[in-house]
Structure formats: structure tokens, C-alpha cells
Design a protein around this motif. Sequence first.
Motif, PDB file in Angstrom:
ATOM      1  N   LYS A 131      68.704  50.247  26.392  1.00  0.00           N
ATOM      2  CA  LYS A 131      68.013  50.725  25.439  1.00  0.00           C
ATOM      3  C   LYS A 131      68.031  51.941  24.252  1.00  0.00           C
ATOM      4  O   LYS A 131      68.046  53.083  25.354  1.00  0.00           O
ATOM      5  N   THR A 132      67.385  51.707  23.812  1.00  0.00           N
ATOM      6  CA  THR A 132      67.131  53.100  22.279  1.00  0.00           C
ATOM      7  C   THR A 132      66.010  52.594  21.772  1.00  0.00           C
ATOM      8  O   THR A 132      65.545  52.042  21.366  1.00  0.00           O
ATOM      9  N   TYR A 133      65.436  53.869  21.487  1.00  0.00           N
ATOM     10  CA  TYR A 133      64.180  53.868  20.592  1.00  0.00           C
ATOM     11  C   TYR A 133      63.967  54.140  18.925  1.00  0.00           C
ATOM     12  O   TYR A 133      64.394  54.871  19.154  1.00  0.00           O
ATOM     13  N   ASP A 134      63.600  52.887  18.400  1.00  0.00           N
ATOM     14  CA  ASP A 134      62.641  54.078  17.315  1.00  0.00           C
ATOM     15  C   ASP A 134      61.422  54.224  17.330  1.00  0.00           C
ATOM     16  O   ASP A 134      60.979  53.401  17.108  1.00  0.00           O
ATOM     17  N   LYS A 430      67.442  47.964  20.865  1.00  0.00           N
ATOM     18  CA  LYS A 430      66.991  48.339  20.394  1.00  0.00           C
ATOM     19  C   LYS A 430      65.434  48.071  19.771  1.00  0.00           C
ATOM     20  O   LYS A 430      64.910  46.877  19.421  1.00  0.00           O
TER      21      LYS A 430
END
Length: 447
Positions: A131-134, A430
Motif C-alpha cells: 500500500k501507498t498513501y495519498d 493506493k
Amino acid sequence: METTLDRISSTQGKLKVTLIEADYKPEVDKKIKQYSKTAQIKGFRPGMVPKEYIQKLHGKSILVDEVINMVSKTVNDYIAANKLRVVGDPMPDNEAAQNIDWDNQKEFTFEYEIGTASDFSVDLSKIPAIKTYDIAVSEDKIEDAIADVRKRFGKDEEVEEVEAGDMIFGTLKQESSEFEVKDATIPTDRVKEESAHIFKGLEKGSSVKFDIQTIFSNTKDLGFATGKTEEEAAALSGEFELTVEKITRVGTAELNQELFDQALGQGKVSNEDEFRAEIAKIIGENYSRESEHLLDFEVEKTLLDNISIELPDEFLKKWLFNINEGKFTVEDIEKDYDAFAKGLRMDLIRNEVASNSDIKLEYTDIVEEVKAEMRNYFGGYAYEGLDEMIDQMARKTLKENKDNAVRRYTDRAFGKKVREYLKANISVEKASVSVEDFNKVAETVYA
């Protein structure tokens, strides 16, 4: 010449190199002949020194040098030809080497203990999704950032009464020692929390007494306050008296074009709305960097969790002890070994990824790595001429190469290239979160 590897385990072995006279004699004779032509020896014309005389004077040292060089090259060539994943350095059997009879032996055998990583492969298609996060930029964060900018570019103004963060100027003296500094400077933001009350509320012309060593937490700040060196400041003791002559406070800058130009660069924005938008963009970029940093950490953690690499632990601990030549104890190495092994496994994975993909490092990549570090010193804000100055500083840093800077930044640039490749080829999902939620996630991941 004969080279053999006897495996002790899947990760350790004994590498043996045996040289007979026919292997090294041509090179030794060649070197002796060269010496005879170039040696400057009293009693002989230049270039006319008999080979037999050179043999008598230098034959043994030439033999040792040629054999050692030949063995070293043979070891490196064998490792490369057989694609051994060597970790640490081959460790020679020094005791056996010391027993060599260089005067009479014709055949030489050298043994090296080597450690290798187990075989592994990197299949990025089998690595679990990450997972990556905005991170959303809230209005509160924008307001806080604008307040910080206004404070940063505010002008000093003289005030009548001390508040936290003010700068106090005055005369500092100690009657018992006749010590006196007429231009003492007390930055109250550097004063110990438990001593802050001493200065709060002081007015121009007032005086206060205190124990000098209770005010600051380090001699550097005390030296700044008293105009002394750190060593001189450390020697100060006892009760001192400060007479306040001036108090200054950094005021809050107005939201006007002067501030916009100072903070963001000449003419970049022309009104408050544009200024807020640019500040929001900078905050977003800072959040993005934090998110990228967390993603980098997650990528490495996931790779390490899913790619099994066995290491020759005991060999590596012995090697670490030997190369540090007594700087660390066995206990020190044992304590830090897990972190070292983790970093070594990650290096092996990076190198495997790089060798199997078209990753090329250019000089500009290294320059950009230096520039990125320097930009962080300026907090992400732009100044007129800043980019040009940073570029010049970066190139100067690499040219001077102090503290092995080229190697250090090359390693960083290479690591960055591999990380970008990994993130582009691993499944990444995301998610949008608030900064508070992101901080909770990061706290869990880094724990």
C-alpha cells in the motif's frame, strides 16, 4: 595452477590455490630482467646489471610479490567465473602462509575461507501487493505553515518585557571573580525548560541572578551567550547576574508581496490566494516525500520477508571482527549483527535486480542525489538563485570528494534507481488518508 573449492556447507567453503614453478617462474624471470635494465647500482653501468646479481639482491621479494599477486588474481577470477555470491572477503589461512619456505619451496599452496549467500531469485510478480498513501492537506496544516513562514521572515522588533522565544541582550557579571561580559546574549528558546521562569517577565533595566550552569543544556549555547569558547564556558560556575539592556522579538511578517517573494521566489505568486495554493502544494510535496519514504521501507521489508537468503553467520561475525582490528568486541558485533545481516540481504537483492534489468547509473543521477540532500536544508522553500547555488555546491562536493563523497552518493543514487524500478514493477495499491491516519500507519510499520 590448480584451484579447488571444498564446500563445508551451503554457505561456507575452503578455496585452495596451488602454484607450481612453471606458473610463476616466467613472470619472476621477466621482472628480474626488467630490474637488471633499470636498476641503478654502484659499480655497474646503467642497464648492465647482471640478472644473477638482481636475483641475489631482490629475487626473494620479487618471487613473493609475484606469487601473492597471482594467487589474489586467481581467487578473484575463480569467484567471478563461477558466479559465487561471496559475502565478506575471502580470509586467508595466515598460519599456513607464515610457514612457507620462500628460499627452498617450488610449489606453493594457499587456502582461503570463504562465505557465500545461498542461491535465491527475485520474482517481483510473486511479491504481495504493497500500500501507498495519498495524504490529504488540511486547512489547519496550511494555516500552521503560513504562520511558520510569517514568523521565519518576520523582522526583529524591540519589546519591553521578555516572553518565551525572545532574545535578551545585556551585561553578565560575577562579582566573586570579576567576570563581566557587556554584550551577553541569552536566546530564551535555548534555555532549559526548568529554568525558563528565571527570564520570563523581565523588563529593560531589570536584573536577575542565577547559577550559570543551570541555564543551558550544553556548553555550545552557554559559549554563545557569554561570548566564550565551549572550553571556557564549561569552566564557568557559580552565581551570575544579568542586567537587561535590550529585548528583541521576531515579529510576524505581513501577508504582502515582499513576503511572497522572500518565501517563494521573485514574482512566483502575486496575491494571498496564490500564496496559499503554493504553500498547500509545498505541504503536499512534503507529505508525498513522507509517503514515498514509507513505501520504500515497505518495499524493502516485503522483499526481505518473501525472499529467503541464507548467510554464513559465523563466518561473517569472524570476518567483521578481523577487519575492524579490535575496534569492536565480539559482544559488539553480536549485538549489531542482525541489522548488518538485514542490510546485506537487501544489498544482495538490489544487486540481483540490477543485474537482471536495464538499470544504468549516470553522473547526473549522482549530482541529483547530492542536490536532493542540499534542498532538504532549505525546507523545500524556493529562493532566488537557490537552484543554481545548489547545483554548484553539489558539483563542488563531488569534485572535492571529501570523506569518500563520490562513493557515498553513488551508492545512494544506485539504491534510488533500484527502488524506483522495484516500485514500478511491484503491485502497489493506493489509499487516501488524513495526516493523522498516515502517522498511525507509519508508527505501526516502523515499529
